[in-house]
Design an enzyme around this catalytic site. Structure first.
Site, PDB file in Angstrom:
ATOM      1  N   SER A  22      -5.131  19.820  15.199  1.00 22.78           N
ATOM      2  CA  SER A  22      -4.584  18.779  14.276  1.00 22.78           C
ATOM      3  C   SER A  22      -3.335  17.889  15.040  1.00 22.78           C
ATOM      4  O   SER A  22      -2.984  17.309  14.021  1.00 22.78           O
ATOM      5  CB  SER A  22      -4.099  19.608  13.021  1.00 22.78           C
ATOM      6  OG  SER A  22      -3.195  20.586  13.375  1.00 22.78           O
ATOM      7  N   ASN A 109       1.639  29.312   8.684  1.00 15.31           N
ATOM      8  CA  ASN A 109       1.374  28.766   7.420  1.00 15.31           C
ATOM      9  C   ASN A 109       2.500  28.645   6.648  1.00 15.31           C
ATOM     10  O   ASN A 109       2.281  27.376   5.756  1.00 15.31           O
ATOM     11  CB  ASN A 109       0.461  30.251   6.816  1.00 15.31           C
ATOM     12  CG  ASN A 109      -0.633  30.364   7.520  1.00 15.31           C
ATOM     13  OD1 ASN A 109      -1.069  29.953   8.330  1.00 15.31           O
ATOM     14  ND2 ASN A 109      -0.965  31.609   7.253  1.00 15.31           N
ATOM     15  N   THR A 154      -9.295 -11.441 -24.462  1.00 21.43           N
ATOM     16  CA  THR A 154     -10.336 -10.133 -24.765  1.00 21.43           C
ATOM     17  C   THR A 154     -11.680 -10.413 -24.308  1.00 21.43           C
ATOM     18  O   THR A 154     -12.138 -11.555 -24.408  1.00 21.43           O
ATOM     19  CB  THR A 154      -9.955  -9.684 -26.078  1.00 21.43           C
ATOM     20  OG1 THR A 154     -10.688 -10.475 -26.790  1.00 21.43           O
ATOM     21  CG2 THR A 154      -8.379  -9.253 -26.509  1.00 21.43           C
ATOM     22  N   SER A 276     -11.568 -20.224   5.541  1.00 19.98           N
ATOM     23  CA  SER A 276     -13.022 -19.832   5.983  1.00 19.98           C
ATOM     24  C   SER A 276     -13.261 -20.622   7.548  1.00 19.98           C
ATOM     25  O   SER A 276     -12.618 -21.610   7.859  1.00 19.98           O
ATOM     26  CB  SER A 276     -14.025 -20.560   5.013  1.00 19.98           C
ATOM     27  OG  SER A 276     -15.179 -20.578   5.686  1.00 19.98           O
ATOM     28  N   LYS A 282     -11.669 -24.118   2.096  1.00 21.13           N
ATOM     29  CA  LYS A 282     -11.212 -22.752   1.470  1.00 21.13           C
ATOM     30  C   LYS A 282      -9.895 -22.398   1.708  1.00 21.13           C
ATOM     31  O   LYS A 282      -9.207 -22.547   2.644  1.00 21.13           O
ATOM     32  CB  LYS A 282     -12.295 -21.902   1.966  1.00 21.13           C
ATOM     33  CG  LYS A 282     -13.892 -21.900   1.568  1.00 21.13           C
ATOM     34  CD  LYS A 282     -13.760 -21.475   0.160  1.00 21.13           C
ATOM     35  CE  LYS A 282     -15.157 -21.238  -0.445  1.00 21.13           C
ATOM     36  NZ  LYS A 282     -15.787 -19.863  -0.730  1.00 21.13           N
ATOM     37  N   ASN A 284      -8.653 -18.845   0.594  1.00 20.87           N
ATOM     38  CA  ASN A 284      -9.100 -17.547  -0.280  1.00 20.87           C
ATOM     39  C   ASN A 284      -7.917 -16.694  -0.428  1.00 20.87           C
ATOM     40  O   ASN A 284      -7.112 -16.338   0.051  1.00 20.87           O
ATOM     41  CB  ASN A 284      -9.990 -16.953   0.623  1.00 20.87           C
ATOM     42  CG  ASN A 284     -11.556 -17.874   0.950  1.00 20.87           C
ATOM     43  OD1 ASN A 284     -11.620 -18.533   0.122  1.00 20.87           O
ATOM     44  ND2 ASN A 284     -11.995 -17.413   2.166  1.00 20.87           N
ATOM     45  N   TYR A 316      -3.634  31.358   2.864  1.00 20.60           N
ATOM     46  CA  TYR A 316      -4.206  30.193   3.503  1.00 20.60           C
ATOM     47  C   TYR A 316      -5.506  30.256   4.182  1.00 20.60           C
ATOM     48  O   TYR A 316      -5.884  31.436   4.542  1.00 20.60           O
ATOM     49  CB  TYR A 316      -3.241  29.936   4.715  1.00 20.60           C
ATOM     50  CG  TYR A 316      -3.316  28.973   5.929  1.00 20.60           C
ATOM     51  CD1 TYR A 316      -2.781  27.764   5.353  1.00 20.60           C
ATOM     52  CD2 TYR A 316      -4.302  29.005   6.909  1.00 20.60           C
ATOM     53  CE1 TYR A 316      -3.045  26.638   6.271  1.00 20.60           C
ATOM     54  CE2 TYR A 316      -4.636  28.184   7.682  1.00 20.60           C
ATOM     55  CZ  TYR A 316      -4.011  26.581   7.451  1.00 20.60           C
ATOM     56  OH  TYR A 316      -4.397  25.928   8.244  1.00 20.60           O
ATOM     57  N   GLN A 321      -6.328  22.333   6.355  1.00 24.74           N
ATOM     58  CA  GLN A 321      -5.716  21.399   7.152  1.00 24.74           C
ATOM     59  C   GLN A 321      -6.312  19.939   6.954  1.00 24.74           C
ATOM     60  O   GLN A 321      -5.549  19.120   7.307  1.00 24.74           O
ATOM     61  CB  GLN A 321      -6.361  21.848   8.859  1.00 24.74           C
ATOM     62  CG  GLN A 321      -5.883  21.114  10.022  1.00 24.74           C
ATOM     63  CD  GLN A 321      -6.202  21.599  11.256  1.00 24.74           C
ATOM     64  OE1 GLN A 321      -5.513  22.657  11.533  1.00 24.74           O
ATOM     65  NE2 GLN A 321      -7.105  21.098  12.022  1.00 24.74           N
ATOM     66  N   LYS A 324      -4.363  16.532   5.244  1.00 22.38           N
ATOM     67  CA  LYS A 324      -3.405  15.586   5.922  1.00 22.38           C
ATOM     68  C   LYS A 324      -4.120  14.219   6.288  1.00 22.38           C
ATOM     69  O   LYS A 324      -3.360  13.202   5.608  1.00 22.38           O
ATOM     70  CB  LYS A 324      -2.941  16.171   7.264  1.00 22.38           C
ATOM     71  CG  LYS A 324      -2.140  17.534   7.029  1.00 22.38           C
ATOM     72  CD  LYS A 324      -1.603  18.153   8.343  1.00 22.38           C
ATOM     73  CE  LYS A 324      -1.099  19.573   7.961  1.00 22.38           C
ATOM     74  NZ  LYS A 324      -2.256  20.283   7.394  1.00 22.38           N
TER      75      LYS A 324
HETATM   76  N1  ARG Z   1      -2.712  23.001  11.776  1.00 18.94           N
HETATM   77  C1  ARG Z   1      -2.448  23.931  10.475  1.00 18.94           C
HETATM   78  C2  ARG Z   1      -2.806  23.173   9.351  1.00 18.94           C
HETATM   79  O1  ARG Z   1      -2.364  21.983   9.251  1.00 18.94           O
HETATM   80  C3  ARG Z   1      -1.404  24.599  10.584  1.00 18.94           C
HETATM   81  C4  ARG Z   1      -1.176  26.060  10.102  1.00 18.94           C
HETATM   82  C5  ARG Z   1      -2.001  27.156  11.170  1.00 18.94           C
HETATM   83  N2  ARG Z   1      -2.235  28.067  10.545  1.00 18.94           N
HETATM   84  C6  ARG Z   1      -3.146  28.813  11.033  1.00 18.94           C
HETATM   85  N3  ARG Z   1      -3.045  30.320  10.738  1.00 18.94           N
HETATM   86  N4  ARG Z   1      -4.150  28.659  11.629  1.00 18.94           N
HETATM   87  O2  ARG Z   1      -2.981  23.685   8.331  1.00 18.94           O
END
Ligand code: ARG
Length: 460
Positions: A22, A109, A154, A276, A282, A284, A316, A321, A324
């Site tokens: 990640s 976690n 309306t 354009s 134009k 826009n 968890y 993940q 994000k």
């Molecule tokens: N990259 C993980 C996330 O975004 C971090 C936590 C990882 N924890 C684990 N037990 N693999 O959630």
């Protein structure tokens, strides 16, 4: 580099490494990760779990990493799985054994739960700051146009007269509610997951109140399984962002309509329009169109997190993940949209004459003509029908209600007198609309004053 290689005898498959990692997106957390780790280290030191000296070394080491990242002396590289691994490995490289103690009583976690919470908490404030700026632009326009008349619609048909101040005021109210939603989310999410451990807390005597305080939280979260598993605040924030985009998108649609050749109610500034490649004439409204279009992306992020979270058992799981990337994208998208939208409306010009002329046509004073009869004791339902007949007559003659002779009025209903013309003039129709929340200038000025006195209890 891995933190968990000990129980493995084989190398991880390269595709698995990429799929699992990640760091390409959670490196956005570098500052929050460091701030969180410093708080954790200070608490470990205060509780005697690590020595004062180790605590000092860790803190200085992390501060050095922070300043090196910010001065571009240190690059976050993707040879690490995630930002947490990168930080710990870099710290150990720099300070040695003391660095190996930072993760005592902590799991990735609760670490990632903390980082995400710190990040979102900052972004709630940043988004609030952007809307506040947009609302100031709206308020400036409202103050200048308390008496600029325009048709209210309306079904996209002219309905009753309003003013620019009143129309923009409707959006001011929506954004005000958006801000209060952010305020609520902030209050509800402001509890600290750090110290939840992997899921079941820890046997070390951690002082979770201390870390919560150091990180400006109200206090620690009171269930460690919830602490590592809760992403409600992400859902709430994305839902608030999606609602903001509903408002921005409706407003954008109106800008497109007002800007089109048939309306020409507004003139967009050259700096906020595009041309354009083939049609030289134009100009826009691309910003408004893009804001309207990007709304889909933000809804997508909300649906995505809702769907990701719905089947995850406690505590968890790696699914989380996925909270994000789309969230980061949605936040950046919304901040960009608000900023650009504010610039666009702040620089656009109103064609007040065309708006007023448009308000004079289309029978938007028909309700007022009926109300005139009601004030002279004609029951409303009858008055509605008489005015309907008058409108039909006007349509046949292609004229406005004000242009019909008194004779014609009297033929339909003898109660009409010469004062009907004043009663249905655009000015009267607007000025007499003085119920709370109506466009009458006197009422509008009171509402504007209320807005100016309001701000203090919000976030920024
Ligand atoms: N990259 C993980 C996330 O975004 C971090 C936590 C990882 N924890 C684990 N037990 N693999 O959630």
């Amino acid at each position: 580099m891995k933190l968990w290689g000990g129980r493995f005898t084989k190398e991880t498959n390269e595709l698995v490494n990429n799929f699992n990692a990640s760091i390409s997106f959670d490196q956005k957390f570098y500052r929050h990760d460091i701030i969180g780790s410093i708080a954790h280290a200070k608490m470990l030191g205060a509780k005697g779990i690590i020595s004062e000296e180790e605590c000092k070394q860790i803190q200085e080491g992390l501060e050095g990493i922070l300043s090196d990242i910010e001065n571009r002396q240190l690059t976050i590289t993707d040879e690490y799985e995630d930002i947490h691994t990168f930080m710990e490995a870099t710290l150990i490289q720099r300070i040695g054994n003391a660095g190996k103690k930072l993760h005592t009583g902590r799991s990735r976690n609760d670490q990632v739960a903390l980082d995400m919470r710190l990040y979102i908490r900052d972004e709630v404030k940043n988004v609030d700051e952007e809307i506040k700026h947009l609302m100031n632009c709206i308020l400036r326009i409202m103050k200048e146009h308390v008496e600029t008349y325009m048709p209210g619609f309306t079904h996209l048909q002219k309905a009753q007269p309003v003013t620019i101040a009143h129309h923009f005021g409707a959006y001011y109210e929506m954004f005000l509610r958006d801000r209060s939603r952010l305020f609520d989310i902030y209050k509800r999410m402001n509890y600290c997951p750090l110290g939840s451990g992997a899921l079941a807390g820890t046997t070390y005597p951690l002082d979770r109140t201390m870390t919560a305080k150091l990180l400006n939280f109200e206090g620690p979260m009171l269930n460690s399984m919830d602490g590592v598993s809760d992403r409600d605040y992400v859902i709430e924030f994305l839902s608030a962002l999606a609602t903001m985009m509903v408002h921005l998108s409706r407003f954008s649609e109106e800008i497109c309509i007002w800007n089109c050749n048939e309306y020409r109610f507004i003139e967009l500034d050259d700096a906020y329009s595009t041309g354009s490649s083939i049609m030289p004439q134009k100009k826009n409204p691309d910003i408004a169109e893009l804001v309207r279009g990007k709304t889909g992306r933000v809804y997508g992020a909300l649906i995505s997190i809702l769907t990701t979270m719905k089947g995850i058992p406690l505590a968890y799981n790696k699914d989380m993940q996925e909270d994000k990337e789309l969230t980061f994208d949605a936040i950046d998208t919304v901040k960009g949209c608000i900023k650009l939208f504010a610039g666009m409306i702040d620089t656009m010009k109103f064609n007040s004459k065309r708006m007023e002329d448009s308000a004079k046509k289309g029978f938007i004073n028909a309700t007022d003509a009926a109300d005139y009869l009601v004030k002279k004791n004609v029951p409303f339902r009858d008055a509605h029908s008489y005015v309907g007949q008058l409108v039909l007559k006007c349509i046949e003659k292609d004229i406005a209600l004000d242009e019909l002779s008194l004779d014609e009025y009297k033929k339909v209903c003898p109660v009409f007198e010469d004062d009907i013309y004043d009663a249905i003039s655009l000015k009267t129709c607007i000025e007499k609309r003085l119920t709370t929340g109506a466009p009458g200038p006197e009422m509008m000025r009171q509402v504007i004053q209320h807005y100016e006195e309001l701000d203090a209890h919000f976030l920024t």
